[in-house]
Scaffold this motif. Structure first.
Motif, PDB file in Angstrom:
ATOM      1  N   ARG A  78      16.103  58.979 -72.041  1.00 15.88           N
ATOM      2  CA  ARG A  78      16.466  57.749 -72.737  1.00 15.88           C
ATOM      3  C   ARG A  78      16.873  56.706 -71.706  1.00 15.88           C
ATOM      4  NH1 ARG A  78      20.937  61.120 -73.349  1.00 15.88           N
ATOM      5  NH2 ARG A  78      22.973  60.211 -72.880  1.00 15.88           N
ATOM      6  N   LYS A 109      25.893  48.271 -72.665  1.00 13.96           N
ATOM      7  CA  LYS A 109      25.953  48.210 -74.125  1.00 13.96           C
ATOM      8  C   LYS A 109      27.010  47.251 -74.656  1.00 13.96           C
ATOM      9  CE  LYS A 109      23.859  52.647 -75.269  1.00 13.96           C
ATOM     10  NZ  LYS A 109      24.062  53.984 -75.873  1.00 13.96           N
ATOM     11  N   GLU A 143      21.305  41.889 -74.810  1.00 18.37           N
ATOM     12  CA  GLU A 143      20.842  42.512 -76.058  1.00 18.37           C
ATOM     13  C   GLU A 143      20.111  43.818 -75.744  1.00 18.37           C
ATOM     14  OE1 GLU A 143      18.546  39.821 -78.391  1.00 18.37           O
ATOM     15  OE2 GLU A 143      20.245  38.485 -78.783  1.00 18.37           O
ATOM     16  N   THR A 144      20.601  44.895 -76.378  1.00 22.51           N
ATOM     17  CA  THR A 144      19.994  46.211 -76.211  1.00 22.51           C
ATOM     18  C   THR A 144      19.809  46.866 -77.563  1.00 22.51           C
ATOM     19  OG1 THR A 144      22.114  47.368 -75.987  1.00 22.51           O
ATOM     20  CG2 THR A 144      21.110  46.520 -73.968  1.00 22.51           C
ATOM     21  N   ASP A 145      18.920  47.806 -77.619  1.00 18.66           N
ATOM     22  CA  ASP A 145      18.737  48.668 -78.790  1.00 18.66           C
ATOM     23  C   ASP A 145      18.675  50.086 -78.241  1.00 18.66           C
ATOM     24  OD1 ASP A 145      18.251  49.564 -81.390  1.00 18.66           O
ATOM     25  OD2 ASP A 145      16.090  49.277 -81.200  1.00 18.66           O
ATOM     26  N   ARG A 146      17.514  50.723 -78.263  1.00 21.12           N
ATOM     27  CA  ARG A 146      17.366  51.980 -77.524  1.00 21.12           C
ATOM     28  C   ARG A 146      17.263  51.704 -76.027  1.00 21.12           C
ATOM     29  NH1 ARG A 146      12.347  54.840 -79.784  1.00 21.12           N
ATOM     30  NH2 ARG A 146      11.664  52.688 -80.125  1.00 21.12           N
ATOM     31  N   LEU A 198      16.229  44.976 -74.402  1.00 18.01           N
ATOM     32  CA  LEU A 198      15.196  44.248 -75.143  1.00 18.01           C
ATOM     33  C   LEU A 198      14.622  43.122 -74.280  1.00 18.01           C
ATOM     34  CD1 LEU A 198      17.007  44.148 -78.578  1.00 18.01           C
ATOM     35  CD2 LEU A 198      14.907  45.418 -78.066  1.00 18.01           C
ATOM     36  N   THR A 234      15.025  38.992 -70.597  1.00 19.70           N
ATOM     37  CA  THR A 234      16.032  39.392 -71.566  1.00 19.70           C
ATOM     38  C   THR A 234      16.518  38.155 -72.323  1.00 19.70           C
ATOM     39  OG1 THR A 234      17.952  39.083 -70.115  1.00 19.70           O
ATOM     40  CG2 THR A 234      16.739  41.174 -69.927  1.00 19.70           C
ATOM     41  N   ASN A 235      17.553  38.325 -73.137  1.00 20.56           N
ATOM     42  CA  ASN A 235      18.118  37.184 -73.867  1.00 20.56           C
ATOM     43  C   ASN A 235      18.994  36.305 -72.989  1.00 20.56           C
ATOM     44  OD1 ASN A 235      20.022  39.517 -73.947  1.00 20.56           O
ATOM     45  ND2 ASN A 235      21.347  38.050 -75.012  1.00 20.56           N
ATOM     46  N   GLN A 268      12.816  48.103 -73.464  1.00 20.86           N
ATOM     47  CA  GLN A 268      12.284  48.211 -74.829  1.00 20.86           C
ATOM     48  C   GLN A 268      11.622  46.879 -75.163  1.00 20.86           C
ATOM     49  OE1 GLN A 268      15.035  49.487 -77.868  1.00 20.86           O
ATOM     50  NE2 GLN A 268      13.720  48.773 -79.531  1.00 20.86           N
ATOM     51  N   ARG A 271      10.211  43.987 -77.275  1.00 18.09           N
ATOM     52  CA  ARG A 271      10.389  43.449 -78.630  1.00 18.09           C
ATOM     53  C   ARG A 271       9.063  43.454 -79.382  1.00 18.09           C
ATOM     54  NH1 ARG A 271      15.361  40.623 -79.113  1.00 18.09           N
ATOM     55  NH2 ARG A 271      16.360  40.181 -77.094  1.00 18.09           N
TER      56      ARG A 271
END
Length: 448
Positions: A238, A245, A250-253, A256, A263-264, A276, A278
């Motif tokens: 992973r 975090k 911005e994160t998810d798994r 992003l 990134t953002n 990951q 988008r």
């Protein structure tokens, strides 16, 4: 002059650093807590097996970094202040103008009782290899959990030391979540032929200690106790994003990113295993942790940082691996099961020796080829990429199949047998083998 800071010295981060240096005089710093220098992770098993030494796995001499003005910092980053553009570790910090996050991934653990015991570990980097070297000295029994590529590598590594290996796979056969039944069964037979005790439909429930903090056995979900002085955990990886975090990032798994690997946050990019997407590129997954995609991301983000905003385009999917003595390749769309791909059909051929196979994926309506799995027969990536890109039909591909063969000259060829099998299954649509052409003839056709 900008200061570009790259967190992570794997293939993604180092590729980005090298590409940026080729075309700019920006200050570049690479931070990693793992090793002083970049090395090839894919060679870890060969170090353990005695085929290579660590220094053989470093693509560049140690003097390369100073000569090319790429500063290397061996530190474990503890926090990032994105507002002030500052990276902190225990006794120091760096200011950045541009930050590239290439922090990789880490092995999955799922809270099994006893997973903290000595001798229980995954295999991702040099520190893991060093732990494995120490933990397996003089032992006789090991258990490997998880049926993927790292799992089979761990089996081969342990067997090279004369250690008995029990391999726990939760599917009905090896890697059946990725391989269709035919290829998965072939690989499973081959694994057992190498004296691995492959246990399918079996999962880990608990890890037992010996009273001194070391592992002595595992218990399966069937209640069976298996002795083991080492447990290799290979149930996937992973993104390594725990540090990020609770931040504005911005994160998810994973981290992003958009199609430009942005990134953002301004001036912050992410590449490699930690990413990951988008909106994943066509035919790709949101998380795709493969060596060559990391390299492509490093090349891509470098162009954007250099002022040539470039979208990530990994091209036609491919991957390759070895199951002990058998090579496996896959190109394009090649799902394990067709239940979610009702528009596809497959044609599967397997040699009588049970060590070679090919599966062709094509659309039911127009017969256009979309992918292939090949086991024990090496294929040319350039040819398959062209066929898939050009939307060639299954008939065309089979007629010209010798053009894709990459096996040495004196290896036995199987194209005629494959065509005969296809014609027997499809008598209404007989195909014939075209005269074999060499690779240079094929390349000349593509360029004309």
């Amino acid at each position: 002059m900008r200061h570009i800071v790259i967190l992570g010295n794997g293939i993604s981060g180092i590729t980005a650093a090298r590409e940026i240096r080729k075309h700019s005089d920006d200050q570049i710093t690479v931070i990693s807590s793992e090793t002083d220098h970049f090395y090839s992770r894919t060679a870890l098993m060969y170090i353990y097996m005695g085929h290579l030494e660590y220094h053989h796995t470093k693509p560049y001499e140690d003097w390369f970094w100073a000569k090319n003005r790429i500063a290397l910092v061996r530190q474990s980053v503890e926090s990032i202040d994105f507002a002030q553009k500052e990276v902190y570790w225990e006794k120091g910090s760096l200011h950045y103008d541009v930050l590239v996050l290439a922090v990789g991934s880490k092995p999955n653990f799922f809270g099994w009782p006893g997973q903290e015991l000595a001798g229980v570990q995954g295999l991702y980097g040099i520190p893991d290899l060093e732990r494995m070297e120490a933990a397996t000295k003089g032992i006789k029994q090991a258990v490997v959990v998880g049926g993927g590529l790292i799992g089979i590598e761990l089996c081969e590594m342990l067997l090279s030391r004369g250690i008995h290996v029990t391999f726990l796979v939760r599917e009905k056969s090896f890697w059946n979540s990725v391989l269709p039944d035919g290829e998965s069964a072939l690989a499973s037979r081959h694994i057992r032929e190498h004296h691995v005790d492959l246990r399918t439909n079996t999962e880990l429930q608990e890890i037992l200690g010996d009273g001194t903090g070391r592992v002595r056995a595992v218990v399966t979900t069937a209640g069976e106790e298996l002795p083991a002085q080492f447990v290799g955990v290979a149930v996937g990886v992973r993104p390594n994003i725990d540090l990020l975090k609770e931040t504005p990032l911005e994160t998810d798994r994973g981290i992003l990113v958009n199609q430009y690997l942005e990134t953002n946050l301004p001036d912050v990019y992410a590449i490699g295993d930690c990413v990951q997407h988008r909106t994943p590129p066509t035919g790709r997954k949101a998380l795709e942790q493969i060596w060559y995609t990391g390299r492509i991301m490093g090349e891509t983000v470098a162009q954007t940082i250099l002022g040539h905003r470039t979208a990530y385009q990994p091209g036609v999917f491919f991957n390759s691996a070895k199951f002990f003595d058998i090579e496996y390749q896959t190109y394009g769309l090649a799902p394990a099961h067709l239940r979610d791909h009702s528009h596809l059909r497959t044609f599967y051929w397997e040699h009588a020796d049970g060590r070679k196979a090919m599966r062709f994926y094509y659309k039911a309506d127009d017969q256009v080829i979309v992918g292939v799995n090949t086991v024990g027969i090496r294929q040319r990536q350039a040819v398959w990429t062209q066929w898939i890109t050009d939307h060639r039909t299954i008939q065309y591909v089979l007629e010209h199949l010798p053009q894709a063969n990459f096996d040495p000259e004196f290896y036995k060829q199987h194209e005629a047998d494959i065509l005969a099998s296809f014609n027997a299954a499809n008598p209404e649509n007989t195909v014939r083998l075209k005269a074999r052409k060499g690779l240079f003839s094929w390349l000349s056709e593509q360029m004309s």
